[in-house]
Write an enzyme that holds these catalytic residues in place. Structure first.
Site, PDB file in Angstrom:
ATOM      1  N   ARG A 109       2.322 -10.117  10.635  1.00 49.14           N
ATOM      2  CA  ARG A 109       3.622  -9.437  10.733  1.00 49.14           C
ATOM      3  C   ARG A 109       4.745 -10.391  10.331  1.00 49.14           C
ATOM      4  NH1 ARG A 109       1.879  -5.279   9.671  1.00 49.14           N
ATOM      5  NH2 ARG A 109      -0.030  -6.495   9.455  1.00 49.14           N
ATOM      6  N   GLN A 135      -7.650  -4.855   9.795  1.00 54.88           N
ATOM      7  CA  GLN A 135      -6.567  -4.394  10.651  1.00 54.88           C
ATOM      8  C   GLN A 135      -6.966  -3.188  11.497  1.00 54.88           C
ATOM      9  OE1 GLN A 135      -2.416  -4.740   8.931  1.00 54.88           O
ATOM     10  NE2 GLN A 135      -3.562  -4.800   7.019  1.00 54.88           N
ATOM     11  N   ASP A 175      -3.915   7.430   4.569  1.00 55.04           N
ATOM     12  CA  ASP A 175      -3.449   6.071   4.833  1.00 55.04           C
ATOM     13  C   ASP A 175      -4.114   5.548   6.108  1.00 55.04           C
ATOM     14  OD1 ASP A 175      -2.039   3.731   4.629  1.00 55.04           O
ATOM     15  OD2 ASP A 175      -0.123   4.568   5.297  1.00 55.04           O
ATOM     16  N   GLU A 176      -4.225   4.239   6.239  1.00 54.85           N
ATOM     17  CA  GLU A 176      -4.784   3.597   7.447  1.00 54.85           C
ATOM     18  C   GLU A 176      -6.158   4.181   7.796  1.00 54.85           C
ATOM     19  OE1 GLU A 176      -3.343   1.078   8.455  1.00 54.85           O
ATOM     20  OE2 GLU A 176      -1.172   1.236   8.306  1.00 54.85           O
ATOM     21  N   LYS A 230       0.815  -1.218   0.000  1.00 53.73           N
ATOM     22  CA  LYS A 230       0.000   0.000   0.000  1.00 53.73           C
ATOM     23  C   LYS A 230       0.846   1.264   0.000  1.00 53.73           C
ATOM     24  CE  LYS A 230      -0.776   0.307   5.005  1.00 53.73           C
ATOM     25  NZ  LYS A 230      -0.085   1.574   5.217  1.00 53.73           N
ATOM     26  N   THR A 231       1.986   1.233   0.707  1.00 51.12           N
ATOM     27  CA  THR A 231       2.850   2.419   0.718  1.00 51.12           C
ATOM     28  C   THR A 231       3.380   2.700  -0.682  1.00 51.12           C
ATOM     29  OG1 THR A 231       3.503   1.963   3.008  1.00 51.12           O
ATOM     30  CG2 THR A 231       4.899   3.465   1.743  1.00 51.12           C
TER      31      THR A 231
END
Length: 735
Positions: A613, A262, A231-232, A45-46
């Site tokens: 993770r 998330q 973002d997020e 996504k980044t």
């Protein structure tokens, strides 16, 4: 609608679409209008965000200054800015890029005066806020034991997250504590105003109010920002949601990136409904799903999927990867938290010894900070290097707080909180009585403690020595304050430390004096990064940046030790090997979530975050018994473990008996070295024995275990249920 096709890359410079998969290309090149990007864990996504920013600039659809990109950490903002600059070979300084709080600070300093906010306001951190609340409660003669200040802080914070006025908070109160919090907020907010300070929640709330009350200010920013990216987005609260809608209201080119699976910050006010209802808010939204994972093995992704799919309120998606297979998940059962820690230490050392990993590649995740105690003890005994994330933060250390309070007082002498902290640090022969007299006199004359220092001769109740000491403190602050307008920030700090004799004070304060002084020098080194700014501006920028800093922002990628971190703090990070501890009912999922379907869904999302993770290997540990929060508990394996299919779990020899439940994957026991019980101990109780406890009454022994140093019983009492007892300590007798 869902995007199905993408335009080809233009010939303008670097090909920004090279190496992107089809959904990533669709997100990067999407047409104007609302855009929702569901970005699964490790799906790049980044990269998509940075390439979309670069694409908009490269295609001439926006100038850098017309783009606003909001992230959730300063670290993410720095990485994104660096990537954009690298892609386009230009300086991306014109882009407004930062956290919600940083963006709000920037707006309030520029235009907050329209709503009565002084542009030189201070930012009070969590510790400052708690100190002020305690001060207010003391003035209101409220018992802290009956009304914990931390709970009051949380209630006020929640109201501000919801952008409530004091009146609205009081009206919405449904319990006595909520009513009390609304009452406390009145003098609390007054204190902030008197000290020209805002707390974290004020930053967002006041920005929303600024836009609501002053449309000319909102119109200026709406016109400026042609494209807004967040973002997020699943972690946004009510204030952030409103702020985004306001800023994107004119052009409607709002692109949000997130993953409802998330969303784990409900306790901070995050509302997963913000992302799940995006299509309702923007019916014409374009939707892209990023489901290809570039981080984990397929085994890890499949295990995580089977945990998260039990949540009924989620967008349908499933991650896949080009990394098929991989080591199976290891579900380890240990006897207690000590053996759990021993097992982690030994397995970590084994992996490193085999040469495939460094200690810095390994992370240990847990639900609560209290779980790190046993782990730290074992790692220290075995000499295993580690870094603890989320313990005592650097900026929360006493000596660092002292120097920062001095700097804040230099920037704003009206800051009563900072004044109170350092007026007698180092000690200036000022007793509590003298400081109380100063405070009473200042209150009686309607002025701050700092302003009162200019009229010391009028304070007849003060002793001569107290007046002399206060006068010297006033001169110290005045001298350094004047220097701050002419000298570099490091020179200001050096003058402060010299004139206050702080080095001698710290070094003579105890055995850890040298270590504490090293922290002061570390702070000085951080301040040197602001020496390029003009005098005065460097101090203001330093105070602002440090106030908004988080633990994750200060993590170093080249760490050499094992990482210990809570599940809530690990979001956004990744490690080749992950150990998740405490997979037990009542701990994970936490007991507080068991009565709420909504809270239980969040616990499941937290487990999903932790599992994803891991890149290569994932270990899930649960203990038969665990000492936590002052008592020992008999534990049942977490329900999340039962969701993982047996085909994904390691099945070596030595499957334990009496631990696994129907439908649950067999657990691999990772034995920790446990010596046999000393020979002089003998078993006194057996299953079926009837016993009586001095406080709990009668019960029946379910199990007796000989531990290292004692006999341990599991007893079912008639009145209080099942308890774990050490025979040598418990007041019990056999009937």
């Amino acid at each position: 609608m869902t995007l199905a096709s993408t335009p080809a890359a233009t010939d303008r410079g670097v090909d920004l679409l090279a190496g992107l998969n089809p959904p990533q290309r669709a997100a990067v090149t999407a047409d104007d209008g609302p855009l929702l990007i569901f970005a699964g864990a490790g799906s790049g996504k980044t990269r998509v965000l940075t390439h979309r920013i670069a694409w908009l600039i490269q295609q001439g659809r926006a100038q850098p200054s017309e783009i606003l990109a909001v992230t959730f950490t300063n670290k993410a903002a720095r990485e994104m800015r660096g990537r954009v600059e690298q892609l386009l070979n230009l300086t991306a300084g014109g882009i407004w890029m930062g956290t919600f709080h940083a963006i709000a600070v920037r707006i309030l300093r520029r235009d907050g005066s329209a709503d009565g906010i002084d542009r030189h306001f201070l930012i009070y951190d969590e510790a400052d806020r708690l100190s002020v609340i305690k001060r207010v409660m003391n003035e209101m003669r409220l018992d802290e034991k009956r009304y914990p200040p931390g709970g009051i802080v949380a209630l006020i914070s929640r109201a501000k997250d919801e952008v409530m006025t004091v009146e609205e908070q009081a009206k919405a109160a449904g319990t006595h504590n909520e009513e009390l919090a609304a009452r406390i907020r009145v003098p609390y907010d007054r204190f902030l105003e008197q000290n020209n300070a805002l707390d974290f929640d004020d930053l967002l709330m006041r920005a929303v109010w600024l836009f609501d009350r002053h449309h000319e200010v909102l119109e200026k920013y709406q016109k400026r920002f042609k494209y807004v990216m967040v973002d997020e987005y699943q972690d946004t609260n009510r204030a952030q949601y409103l702020m985004v809608r306001q800023l994107a209201g004119k052009h409607r080119n709002l692109a949000v990136v997130g993953d409802d699976d998330q969303s784990i910050y409900k306790f901070r006010g995050a509302d997963v409904r913000n992302i799940l209802s995006f299509e309702h808010d923007y019916p014409d939204a374009q939707i892209v799903k990023l489901e290809q994972n570039y981080r984990s093995t397929q085994v890890i992704l499949d295990a995580a999927y089977h945990v998260i799919k039990a949540n009924p309120n989620r967008a349908d998606k499933r991650l896949w990867t080009d990394r098929p297979g991989g080591p199976k998940i290891v579900i380890g059962q240990t006897y207690d938290e000590q053996e759990e820690a021993q097992a982690v230490a030994r397995e970590a050392l084994r992996l490193v010894a085999e040469g495939d990993y460094r200690l810095g590649d390994l992370a240990v995740l847990y639900r609560t900070n209290a779980q790190s105690r046993a782990l730290e003890e074992v790692l220290l005994r075995r000499g295993v290097p580690y870094r603890l994330i989320g313990g005592l933060r650097f900026y929360e250390r006493r000596e660092v707080k002292d120097v920062m309070a001095y700097l804040r007082l230099i920037a704003n002498p009206q800051d009563t909180l900072s004044f109170s902290r350092v007026v007698n640090v180092p000690r200036r022969k000022l007793g509590e009585k003298s400081l109380a007299q100063l405070g009473y006199w200042a209150d009686a004359h309607g002025m701050s403690a700092w302003d009162a220092l200019g009229r010391l001769d009028e304070m007849t109740d003060l002793t001569n020595s107290a007046r002399l000491a206060l006068g010297e403190f006033r001169d110290l602050i005045s001298e350094v304050r004047a220097a701050s307008q002419e000298r570099r920030l490091v020179e200001v700090i050096d003058l402060l430390l010299l004139r206050s004799a702080y080095e001698r004070y710290v070094k003579e304060s105890g055995a850890d004096g040298d270590e504490r002084w090293a922290n002061v020098l570390e702070l000085r080194g951080l301040a040197s990064e602001y020496d390029g700014l003009p005098p005065g501006e460097g101090l203001q920028a330093f105070l602002e940046e440090t106030a908004l800093m988080s633990d994750v922002d200060t993590m170093r990628d080249e760490a050499k030790g094992l990482t210990l971190i809570t599940l809530h703090m690990v979001k956004g990070l990744e490690f080749p090997v992950v150990f998740m501890l405490g997979m037990e009912e009542g701990l994970f999922p936490h007991s507080r979530s068991l009565d709420s379907a909504e809270d239980l869904e969040e616990e499941r999302r937290l487990a999903y975050v932790g599992m994803t993770r891991a890149k290569d290997r994932l270990y899930l540990f649960h203990a038969f018994r665990r000492h936590l929060w002052g008592s020992a508990n008999l534990n049942v394996p977490s329900r999340f473990l039962k969701d993982i299919p047996a085909t994904l779990v390691d099945r070596p020899e030595g499957i334990p008996s009496g631990v696994d439940e129907p439908g649950m994957a067999p657990a691999r026991v990772i034995e920790a070295a446990r010596p046999a019980a000393p020979l002089n101990l003998h078993q006194r109780y057996h299953p079926g024995d009837n016993v009586e406890h001095r406080s709990w009454g009668r019960g029946r022994v379910l199990k007796s275990t000989m531990t290292r140093t004692d006999e341990e019983l599991i007893v079912k009492f008639d009145k209080v249920g099942v308890k774990i007892l050490a025979v040598s300590l418990a007041p019990i007798v056999k009937l």
